[in-house]
Write a protein that holds these residues in place. Structure first.
Motif, PDB file in Angstrom:
ATOM      1  N   GLN A 170      -1.010  -1.053  -5.942  1.00 23.07           N
ATOM      2  CA  GLN A 170      -1.421   0.329  -5.714  1.00 23.07           C
ATOM      3  C   GLN A 170      -2.453   0.422  -4.596  1.00 23.07           C
ATOM      4  O   GLN A 170      -2.418   1.350  -3.776  1.00 23.07           O
ATOM      5  CB  GLN A 170      -1.992   0.934  -6.993  1.00 23.07           C
ATOM      6  N   SER A 171      -3.377  -0.535  -4.523  1.00 17.83           N
ATOM      7  CA  SER A 171      -4.392  -0.501  -3.462  1.00 17.83           C
ATOM      8  C   SER A 171      -3.737  -0.646  -2.088  1.00 17.83           C
ATOM      9  O   SER A 171      -4.185  -0.034  -1.105  1.00 17.83           O
ATOM     10  CB  SER A 171      -5.431  -1.601  -3.677  1.00 17.83           C
ATOM     11  N   ASP A 194      -2.124   2.658  -1.308  1.00 20.09           N
ATOM     12  CA  ASP A 194      -3.154   3.630  -0.928  1.00 20.09           C
ATOM     13  C   ASP A 194      -3.519   3.485   0.547  1.00 20.09           C
ATOM     14  O   ASP A 194      -3.788   4.478   1.234  1.00 20.09           O
ATOM     15  CB  ASP A 194      -4.399   3.453  -1.802  1.00 20.09           C
ATOM     16  N   THR A 203      -0.621   4.945   2.633  1.00 24.01           N
ATOM     17  CA  THR A 203      -0.461   6.401   2.522  1.00 24.01           C
ATOM     18  C   THR A 203      -1.717   7.176   2.892  1.00 24.01           C
ATOM     19  O   THR A 203      -1.783   8.392   2.690  1.00 24.01           O
ATOM     20  CB  THR A 203      -0.034   6.783   1.088  1.00 24.01           C
ATOM     21  N   ALA A 204      -2.725   6.486   3.416  1.00 23.70           N
ATOM     22  CA  ALA A 204      -3.942   7.185   3.850  1.00 23.70           C
ATOM     23  C   ALA A 204      -3.616   8.143   4.994  1.00 23.70           C
ATOM     24  O   ALA A 204      -2.651   7.947   5.737  1.00 23.70           O
ATOM     25  CB  ALA A 204      -5.002   6.169   4.273  1.00 23.70           C
ATOM     26  N   ASN A 229       1.914   7.954  -5.440  1.00 22.91           N
ATOM     27  CA  ASN A 229       2.103   8.251  -4.018  1.00 22.91           C
ATOM     28  C   ASN A 229       3.257   7.469  -3.403  1.00 22.91           C
ATOM     29  O   ASN A 229       3.196   7.042  -2.241  1.00 22.91           O
ATOM     30  CB  ASN A 229       0.810   7.972  -3.223  1.00 22.91           C
TER      31      ASN A 229
END
Length: 706
Positions: A458-459, A462, A465-466, A490
């Motif tokens: 997930q990190s 993230d 998808t920033a 996301n």
């Protein structure tokens, strides 16, 4: 009163005619018995193209006052919710030869508003009508609702027909007037073949309006200098930059280049030029008999400024031939010679259709768990359990297709994990660009399992998808266990479909499209670095040099614009242009050791630089000037150190290199190097972390200012 009563009766009668569904009967016309009142508004030729595609008709002609009043009174109702209180009809003087109708007939009736027509040719030569029936010659690039002339059911239109022929592959196809037809992004060779086989010329288009020698066009979505664009047209399509025979064709390519589904352009190249100084000619060898110059053009019209670009209104500009613009190529039909007949053309250059303005890096599972490997689209990386292979940044679609065709999946590896592909995407250089253009990452997976835990994966998502970027996972195999990936946030999850249109639509639903524009920091150049690895510098000074270059290279936001050449006599290694990886993953200034036995030799250093450039340039025609080369010079004490480089320096300059010499230490004599370059950066005290006065000369050293 009698006229009003008759008019009302005709309106009532129009409900029961033999017109196609969605149209109304026009009892006053001897040409078009049915009319379609169409919204939303479109550009003039795009509107006419819709009439042809949807109704096998044209923008309507107007034969008399009865027809004019009938149309305008119906339009007042049909277009009541439209902001624009005018609509297009088929009358125009785009060709500059008098008022004609888009169906090929002569215009015999007019109802001009006061002080009309004015500015009545070219891109202002299209007729709009207000709700009172008054006519205006108008800007053809305005979006208005429009009225199509439609034949009754069972009646064949009388417009000239064309022989049906299959045309070669291209991004769009076009007829002799009307709109371009845009094709989806193609997923594999099979779909490409099917698409090309389906590109059949419309048999009802009007030859007389466009009258172009070239019946096929490629709108190329890459910006290039003029002659590089021309070379691409020849190599890729066996054609040239497009010639333009008349105002209809000029308007067609301009409106197609600015088609709503594509990126809106400012200017683009066409084939007209005066490079020789002997007058305007087409690069395909035909004569220029039409032009549409912008105000105060042409100016400074020969030599390197003698190339023609076209703006978004169709106006021509004589332009700097070294400027990067999109462009349009002429493409021969299948079985038709590529040698054009001299005609009255002007050339333009335009872009390819883009469904989603964004960067789209791909990760492809190439383990044996992927059963549909041959159906997958182009990629940037491929992955399997325990490894990722990075592909260099492809220059164009042809190279991309070749890369994908060469992918071979590993039949011995039965495991793969989605997070391996996610991990690989993290280290692509596209995430260094930071220019506001969305990045839509797509991962094609044969399994839906994760190797690492949910929080680690997930990190990484993230990060991907920033700033509004997206991640889409396409599950190629059916019936997979989705336990892991349904816990991720996301992420867009799409199931593979054999219907390519459905698959593309589902992938695009989760994408972020539009915004930003390409940014090149510090400026748009190709950069080459040739550090000194000889035994001249002390170990400390050598380390200072490498640390400085590493720091500076990290300020360049496009890693694919960097080349690093190391000379370790007789072996050299390099980090080449179009490298895909991010600086955060792989910085090219990895070298930590000098060659203790190597004497500094400028000729060998520059020869290595040229040898690294030349094969790539010849084989791919990818890398085009301007180039900036930073060359470290540590020793000029003997001729062996600095001499004999005249020939290779001339080759580099001919190729478009700006040479900047970094003079390392207090003993390097610039006067011995002035026959090579006068661009010097002094670094006399190498205990300092950067060259002398660096902040003031930095942009000049990069070639970003004079």
């Amino acid at each position: 009163m009698l006229f009003s009563l008759l008019f009302l009766l005709f309106l009532l009668n129009s409900v029961t005619g033999t017109c196609p569904k969605g149209t109304v009967s026009d009892p006053y016309s001897n040409k078009w018995k049915c009319l379609a009142f169409v919204t939303p508004g479109k550009l003039y030729l795009t509107a006419d193209g819709f009439c042809n595609d949807e109704y096998n008709g044209h923008l309507t002609s107007v034969e008399n006052g009865f027809v004019n009043m009938f149309i305008s009174q119906n339009a007042d109702t049909a277009f009541v919710n439209e902001t624009a209180q005018r609509f297009w009809i088929g009358v125009n003087n785009v060709g500059g030869n008098g008022w004609t109708n888009m169906d090929g007939s002569n215009a015999t009736y007019f109802d001009w508003a006061p002080e009309e027509p004015a500015n009545s040719t070219g891109s202002n030569g299209c007729v709009s009508v207000n709700m009172k029936g008054l006519w205006y010659n108008d800007d053809c690039f305005t979006n208005y609702p429009y009225v199509c002339g439609v034949s009754e059911l069972g009646v064949t239109p009388t417009t000239p027909s064309t022989e049906t022929t299959t045309k070669p592959a291209s991004v769009i196809e076009y007829g002799y007037y009307g709109n371009g037809e845009w094709y989806n992004v193609l997923y594999n060779v099979s779909e490409l073949v099917s698409t090309v086989e389906g590109m059949i010329q419309n048999a009802s288009l009007n030859h007389s309006l466009i009258d172009a020698t070239w019946k096929c066009l490629a709108f190329v979505n890459q910006t290039k200098p003029y002659m590089v664009a021309e070379g691409y047209c020849k190599d890729k399509y066996n054609g040239d930059l497009v010639s333009v025979p008349n105002g209809f064709f000029n308007m067609f390519i301009t409106q197609t280049a600015n088609f709503p589904s594509t990126e809106v352009l400012s200017t683009f190249w066409i084939g007209v030029s005066n490079i020789s100084g002997n007058g305007w000619t087409n690069i395909d060898g035909s004569n220029v008999t039409y032009s549409d110059w912008a105000s105060s053009e042409p100016a400074t019209a020969t030599g390197s400024n003698g190339c023609v670009s076209v703006d978004s209104k169709g106006f021509w500009h004589n332009d700097d031939c070294y400027t990067d613009h999109y462009y349009v190529c002429e493409v021969p039909e299948v079985g038709v010679s590529s040698t054009p007949q001299p005609s009255d053309p002007t050339t333009t250059t335009a872009p390819d259709s883009v469904s989603c303005w964004s960067y789209i890096p791909f990760a492809i599972d190439y383990s044996s768990t992927l059963t549909a490997i041959d159906l997958q689209p182009a990629s940037i990386i491929e992955y399997k359990h325990g490894g990722v292979n990075f592909y260099h940044v492809p220059y164009d679609v042809s190279e991309l297709v070749s890369m994908v065709e060469d992918i071979e999946y590993d039949i011995y590896l039965t495991d793969s994990y989605i997070d391996t592909g996610i991990f690989g995407l993290l280290y692509l250089g596209v995430f260094d660009y930071k220019d506001g253009i969305p990045i839509n990452s797509v991962i094609f997976a044969g399994r839906a399992s994760l190797y690492y835990n949910i929080s680690d994966t997930q990190s990484r998502i993230d990060f991907l998808t920033a700033n509004g970027n997206t991640v889409t996972i396409v599950l190629v195999n059916p019936g997979l266990d989705l336990t892991d990936i349904t816990q991720l946030r996301n992420v867009n999850i799409v199931q593979w479909s054999e219907d390519s249109t459905e698959l593309l639509t589902n992938i695009q639903k989760g994408m972020e499209c539009g915004g930003g524009s390409p940014v090149y920091r510090p400026c748009k150049k190709w950069f080459s670095f040739a550090p000194d690895t000889s035994n001249t510098l002390s170990g400390t000074d050598f380390g200072t040099q490498i640390a400085f270059l590493k720091k500076e290279s990290s300020t360049i936001n496009r890693p694919d614009k960097i080349q690093v050449v190391y000379l370790n006599d007789p072996i050299y290694s390099y980090y080449d242009w179009n490298h895909p990886e991010s600086f955060s993953y792989y910085n090219p200034f990895y070298i930590t050791d000098q060659n203790a036995s190597m004497i500094f030799n400028l000729n060998k250093t520059l020869s290595t630089l040229y040898e690294d450039y030349y094969p790539a340039h010849v084989n791919k025609m990818v890398f085009q000037p301007p180039f900036v080369a930073w060359v470290s010079v540590s020793n000029t004490s003997t001729y062996e150190n600095y001499g004999g480089a005249d020939e290779v320096v001339q080759k580099l300059k001919d190729a478009g290199f700006q040479l900047t010499f970094f003079l390392l230490g207090p003993d390097v004599d610039a006067s011995k190097l002035q026959n090579y370059t006068t661009n010097f950066v002094y670094w006399k005290n190498m205990s300092n972390p950067q060259p002398d006065d660096w902040e003031n000369i930095r942009m000049k050293a990069y070639g970003c200012e004079n």
